[in-house]
Scaffold this motif. Sequence first.
Motif, short mmCIF file in Angstrom:
data_model
loop_
_atom_site.label_atom_id
_atom_site.label_comp_id
_atom_site.label_asym_id
_atom_site.label_seq_id
_atom_site.Cartn_x
_atom_site.Cartn_y
_atom_site.Cartn_z
N LEU B 157 0.83 -1.21 0.00
CA LEU B 157 0.00 0.00 0.00
C LEU B 157 0.86 1.25 0.00
O LEU B 157 0.59 2.21 -0.73
CB LEU B 157 -0.91 0.00 1.23
N ASP B 158 1.92 1.24 0.82
CA ASP B 158 2.76 2.43 0.91
C ASP B 158 3.52 2.69 -0.40
O ASP B 158 3.66 3.83 -0.82
CB ASP B 158 3.75 2.30 2.07
N ILE B 159 3.99 1.61 -1.04
CA ILE B 159 4.70 1.79 -2.32
C ILE B 159 3.72 2.29 -3.38
O ILE B 159 4.01 3.21 -4.14
CB ILE B 159 5.38 0.49 -2.78
N ALA B 160 2.53 1.69 -3.39
CA ALA B 160 1.54 2.06 -4.39
C ALA B 160 1.10 3.51 -4.20
O ALA B 160 0.85 4.23 -5.17
CB ALA B 160 0.33 1.12 -4.29
N ASP B 161 1.02 3.95 -2.94
CA ASP B 161 0.63 5.33 -2.66
C ASP B 161 1.62 6.32 -3.26
O ASP B 161 1.26 7.45 -3.59
CB ASP B 161 0.57 5.56 -1.15
N ALA B 162 2.87 5.90 -3.36
CA ALA B 162 3.88 6.80 -3.93
C ALA B 162 3.82 6.78 -5.46
O ALA B 162 4.61 7.47 -6.12
CB ALA B 162 5.26 6.40 -3.45
N GLY B 163 2.93 5.96 -6.01
CA GLY B 163 2.72 5.97 -7.45
C GLY B 163 3.45 4.91 -8.22
O GLY B 163 3.47 4.93 -9.45
N PHE B 164 4.07 3.94 -7.51
CA PHE B 164 4.77 2.88 -8.23
C PHE B 164 3.93 1.61 -8.25
O PHE B 164 3.28 1.28 -7.26
CB PHE B 164 6.12 2.58 -7.55
N PRO B 531 17.98 -1.72 9.26
CA PRO B 531 17.23 -2.90 9.71
C PRO B 531 16.21 -3.45 8.70
O PRO B 531 15.71 -4.54 8.92
CB PRO B 531 16.53 -2.40 10.98
N VAL B 532 15.89 -2.71 7.66
CA VAL B 532 14.87 -3.22 6.75
C VAL B 532 15.45 -3.61 5.38
O VAL B 532 14.72 -3.93 4.46
CB VAL B 532 13.71 -2.22 6.54
N GLU B 533 16.78 -3.54 5.29
CA GLU B 533 17.40 -3.92 4.02
C GLU B 533 18.17 -5.21 4.20
O GLU B 533 18.79 -5.42 5.23
CB GLU B 533 18.39 -2.82 3.58
N SER B 534 18.15 -6.04 3.18
CA SER B 534 19.02 -7.21 3.18
C SER B 534 20.39 -6.75 2.70
O SER B 534 20.51 -5.75 2.00
CB SER B 534 18.42 -8.25 2.22
N PRO B 535 21.47 -7.47 3.06
CA PRO B 535 22.78 -7.09 2.50
C PRO B 535 22.80 -7.18 0.98
O PRO B 535 23.63 -6.54 0.33
CB PRO B 535 23.75 -8.11 3.10
N VAL B 539 16.99 -5.89 -2.19
CA VAL B 539 16.12 -6.80 -1.45
C VAL B 539 15.83 -6.19 -0.08
O VAL B 539 16.76 -5.79 0.63
CB VAL B 539 16.77 -8.19 -1.29
N PHE B 540 14.55 -6.11 0.27
CA PHE B 540 14.15 -5.45 1.50
C PHE B 540 13.34 -6.43 2.36
O PHE B 540 12.79 -7.40 1.84
CB PHE B 540 13.33 -4.20 1.18
N LEU B 541 13.30 -6.14 3.66
CA LEU B 541 12.68 -7.08 4.59
C LEU B 541 11.52 -6.41 5.31
O LEU B 541 11.63 -5.28 5.77
CB LEU B 541 13.71 -7.54 5.62
N SER B 542 10.43 -7.15 5.40
CA SER B 542 9.25 -6.58 6.04
C SER B 542 8.63 -7.63 6.95
O SER B 542 8.36 -8.75 6.52
CB SER B 542 8.27 -6.16 4.93
N ALA B 560 8.71 1.25 6.70
CA ALA B 560 10.11 1.61 6.49
C ALA B 560 10.67 0.94 5.25
O ALA B 560 11.37 1.55 4.45
CB ALA B 560 10.93 1.21 7.72
N ALA B 561 10.31 -0.35 5.06
CA ALA B 561 10.76 -1.08 3.87
C ALA B 561 10.22 -0.39 2.62
O ALA B 561 10.93 -0.23 1.62
CB ALA B 561 10.32 -2.53 3.93
#
Lengths: 145, 664
Positions: B157-164, B531-535, B539-542, B560-561
């Motif tokens: 939802l948060d990513i979509a809200d930003a228009g992506f 804390p929300v990114e993978s090395p 790739v992100f973690l939620s 945050a992710a």
Amino acid sequence: MQVNGEYKPLIVAFCCNWCSYAGADLAGNNRLAYPENVKIIKVPCSCRVNPMFILRAFQRGADGVIICGCHPGDCHYTSGNYYTRRRMSLLFSMLNFLGIEKERTRVEWVSAAEGAKFAATMNEFTEAVAALGENKRLEDLRCKR
Amino acid sequence: MQRIGVFVCWCGSNIAGTVDVQAVSDALAHEPGVVHSANYQYMCSQAGQNLIKEAIEEHKLTGIVVCSCSPRMHEATFRKTAAAAGLNPYMVEIANIREQCSWVHKDMATGTEKAIILGKAAVAKVNLNAPLTPGESPVTKRALVIGGGIAGIQTALDIADAGFPVDIVETKPTIGGKMAQLDKTFPTLDCAACILTPKMVDVAQNENIRIFSYSEVTDIKGFVGNFDVTIKKRARYVKEDICTGCGLCTEKCPMKNVPNEFNLGMDNRRAIYIPFAQAVPKVATIDPEHCNMLKNGKCGVCAKVCAAGAIDYKQQDEYISEKYGAIVAATGFNPISMDKFDEYAYSQSKDVITSLEFERLTNAAGPSSGHLVCPSDGRHPHTIVFVQCVGSRCASCSEKGKEYCSKICCMYTAKHAMLTRDKYPDTEVYVFYIDVRTPGKNFDEFYRRAAEEYGVKYIKGMVGKVSPENGKLHVQASDLLADKQLHIEADLVVLAAAIEPDKSARPLATMLTASMDTNDFFTEAHPKLRPVESPTAGVFLSGACQGPKDIPETVSQAGAAAAKVIGLLAKDKLTGNPCVANSNELMCNGCSSCERVCPYGAITYVDKEFRMPDRTTKVRRVASVNEAVCQGCGACTVACPSGAMDLKGFATKQIIAEVDAICK
């Protein structure tokens, strides 16, 4: 390697950037002590370690060489540690044949979360190499100053 | 010849406490190529960075070595500093004298000696560094969220809200995850469905979000900004776009005895089913293992009753390929299996249940319509025993359970106990605990209300054995504070099972080449600062796939992710990693060894004309590296028999120089 007339094993550790180097950092974060004989060289992946580097280390007076990478299946580059495993098993058996005891060489899988394993491995490996004494077989005396 | 500057950081007392920083900077001042050597309290501070910038300009430095913390911490910082002073950022090397020296050695003399050697190795390396320029790659402006629980929903939802545009891949027929199964949520006691289902509807209605339910990711290739993903859309034997979700088929299907996984097997569903009333997408799914038509070709009732004609027994699995710029893992958790904990008689009595089963029992949409009953005979339980830490904090028996604290159990058990006492004041409720851990906003107040106002009997101690006797459960336990053994005749025993990452996380991590810890939780790029990114870049973690989490924490991490994903997708181009392989064409003999070991297919062979010493030309087949595809692992450099292949930034000469410096 002799330091001020006293034998101190010198260990060269090649650590992959993604797992083992981070594991070594974690050992540091948790203040898990391991001998200062261990010197770490960062490589992008354990498969970057050319057998030549290991021969060079022994030639220059290292007493033990350890290569640390991601656990099988977890390689950041998918398959690099599999290459390492194959290459090093060949190299180590050849070195063993030449008289470099197989206890002086090791491949170990240490993940970024295994700080404790990193420290334990280094303690144990240093102890094993110390017990073997100096590497005289492959050390190039001409390199000594 | 390089002009190298050495900068030794004290890191307050973190380094200076065990390493004589002055001695290190003095010793390194005489190394080949070093023209300037300094030390300072905090090199990463603004003042420290200015010190480096000024030295670069003043001494016309061509390379710098910073002896400080791990490069994983501040390499990027010092590269930026160098770039700001006009130096190529790849002319910076870090000697890790904190994590790998001062923090692990206690003695000043040995610490200093090792720090000098590490510094010498870095100087030897930087002497052979060459300026590198990263290539650029485009960013596919679409994100993939794997997992459709509250974590995945919030991130999408948060990513979509930003228009992506975002795609959610969920293995179950509906999104919603574990939260959809819950009754009430702590510490506010609002109903889980009331706050979750509107979000699920938002997801369904959002133009930027596509839901692939009953689907799984089968292949991931590529790299940050450019992932190629294959999604397997499993056949649900119902046309999703035609099914109206009326549910008539789920009432008429004659296969009535299929255990209902949504209610954890406590009641039955049909072979064609909609998991729950508010499912999204609200589409029926046929369970091929139990459908008579699919197994034996006899039945077809659902097709007959479906007015929309949505049933399609011939539907096949569909594979969808899509490109993504970023991937979010939100695979969530599961309670562990109770197989190894038979002292609690979970397999022997239906009245021993897990907390998630208790959750379904008290849910108005659950198998008992919200009436708290003993699952064995439907009677009202009068004595209920809650057992905490079943499989959590098992240091001594780690092959049985988990070493970590599952974090949410104390709070949900307080909730269960409180709600039970509230609704059924005639019940006696015991909670056995090791510790009650309630950090969190309004958490401790909540627990104390359960214990003080609602009269829940909290007993410090563990249950040793539960044995079914005469339709009751005989609970043997110890009260550590009163120092006595307790025997309780209970009607219902509820086990707070530890939580573990979903089984799909491990194969997903392998596909993503993302790292995991020993418990199969995803590892974050930095435990505190990232804390929300993978090395693994991109790739992100939620949510709970990164560690045990409650709902508020999951939602904040999901947001945050999403912010990190938006930050990535907002870029038009990404600078790549310039540390890639390159082949010396004059030495390459065209043997194909490197091409065979390359995991990315980055090496191809080209025919190239070479001028020979006698002025004739000769066409030879040589390796050519695609720098946009090469990830810089270096496998090819070792495979190359002629030594033509090298890796920028980790060149053979550089590593040998490091080995020599260490072994001197």
